[in-house]
Write a protein that holds these residues in place. Structure first.
Motif, mmCIF file in Angstrom:
data_model
loop_
_atom_site.group_PDB
_atom_site.id
_atom_site.type_symbol
_atom_site.label_atom_id
_atom_site.label_comp_id
_atom_site.label_asym_id
_atom_site.label_seq_id
_atom_site.Cartn_x
_atom_site.Cartn_y
_atom_site.Cartn_z
ATOM 1 N N VAL A 105 10.714 -4.184 -4.206
ATOM 2 C CA VAL A 105 10.831 -3.105 -5.199
ATOM 3 C C VAL A 105 11.520 -3.581 -6.478
ATOM 4 O O VAL A 105 11.896 -2.769 -7.324
ATOM 5 N N GLY A 106 11.703 -4.895 -6.611
ATOM 6 C CA GLY A 106 12.161 -5.448 -7.875
ATOM 7 C C GLY A 106 13.661 -5.572 -8.050
ATOM 8 O O GLY A 106 14.131 -5.797 -9.173
ATOM 9 N N GLN A 107 14.429 -5.472 -6.971
ATOM 10 C CA GLN A 107 15.875 -5.638 -7.091
ATOM 11 C C GLN A 107 16.224 -7.119 -7.198
ATOM 12 O O GLN A 107 15.481 -7.997 -6.755
ATOM 13 N N VAL A 108 17.379 -7.385 -7.804
ATOM 14 C CA VAL A 108 17.845 -8.756 -7.962
ATOM 15 C C VAL A 108 19.125 -8.942 -7.161
ATOM 16 O O VAL A 108 19.542 -8.050 -6.426
ATOM 17 N N ASP A 109 19.724 -10.116 -7.295
ATOM 18 C CA ASP A 109 20.938 -10.448 -6.553
ATOM 19 C C ASP A 109 20.705 -10.264 -5.048
ATOM 20 O O ASP A 109 21.426 -9.530 -4.364
#
Length: 283
Positions: free
Chosen positions: A200-204
């Motif tokens: 879903v495009g989250q980072v870290d």
């Protein structure tokens, strides 16, 4: 009434597994749909779950003066839910604490009354923690992440443990749980949880992975806690509400513990009592 603790035979275990799959196939999508919609629909869902959780807790532990205690407990949960929804978190906590104290006093400061008070605190914290988890822009992602981590832990621990076997995790409390299952559930929880947030495009992702590890371990601890309580009071299931699953407590024990831990982490690292999850700044 909860069922006495019994050892099911192989046939009944297979039958229970089929019922569990059918029930999960019906309830799982419904929970995800309400979590997706959010708002009052999701708040209503977690309030109903918290009330049922508290009812089963009272039934298992034999809380003193059940009718009065139940009325106090349900009122406290409803008042806490309304207060939190209106952005009065401190008042919500006061209602939970006040309800617990009232039940303890009504029960004459007895041990069953103490169990009842603890049930109000536990269900109340779970209610507020789950409400907090759905707030804000990151709320939808976090609720789905939380559900995926807890469900993956539970399901994969079951199947990995059955397949690999090995040393028992805590034989006296839960004879069927193994270390292989616990580690398998943890591994798959991290895999599916991080996979979801990456999709879903989250980072870290490292931070999300670390959070998945913590929540998976805590969810298993919550499962063991409920097993210990049921064994203490010699019952098998918290109720017969859900075919193949037992009661609400049997299904949300891990979720409750993980949600409370997530809120606690948010408060420690974010300091936002209205929406502690956002304090983690996981976006």
């Amino acid at each position: 009434m909860s069922e006495p603790l019994q050892k099911p035979d192989g046939g009944s275990r297979m039958s229970d597994l089929k019922l569990r799959i059918i029930s999960a196939a019906i309830l799982g999508p419904a929970v995800l749909a309400l979590a997706y919609v959010g708002g009052l629909w999701f708040f209503a869902l977690v309030l109903v779950a918290a009330v049922l959780f508290q009812h089963e807790w009272f039934s298992i532990t034999g809380t003193s003066d059940k009718s009065a205690s139940a009325a106090i407990g349900y009122t406290a949960l409803c008042a806490a839910c309304a207060s939190y929804a209106l952005s009065y978190p401190i008042l919500a906590i006061v209602f939970v604490g006040g309800g617990a104290l009232a039940v303890y006093l009504v029960g004459g400061l007895s041990q069953p009354a103490r169990w009842g008070a603890e049930g109000i605190i536990y269900s109340g914290l779970a209610l507020l923690s789950l409400m907090a988890s759905r707030l804000g822009d990151i709320g939808l992602v976090f609720v789905f992440f939380l559900l995926i981590v807890v469900w993956a832990t539970d399901i994969c621990a079951y199947f990995v443990g059955r397949f690999l076997g090995g040393p028992k995790l805590w034989r006296r409390v839960s004879p069927n749980k193994t270390w292989s299952g616990a580690l398998g559930g943890l591994s798959f929880a991290v895999l599916f949880g991080v996979g979801f947030v990456a999709a879903v495009g989250q980072v870290d992702l490292l931070r999300w992975g670390g959070l998945a590890v913590v929540l998976s371990i805590v969810s298993q601890a919550g499962d063991l806690l409920e097993s210990a309580i049921k064994r203490r009071f010699d019952v098998k299931d918290s109720s017969r509400l859900i075919p193949g699953h037992g009661g609400i407590m049997d299904r949300v024990d891990g979720l409750v513990a993980a949600a409370i831990m997530a809120a606690a982490l948010g408060l420690v690292f974010g300091g936002d009592p209205v929406n502690p999850i956002l304090g983690l700044d996981l976006s």
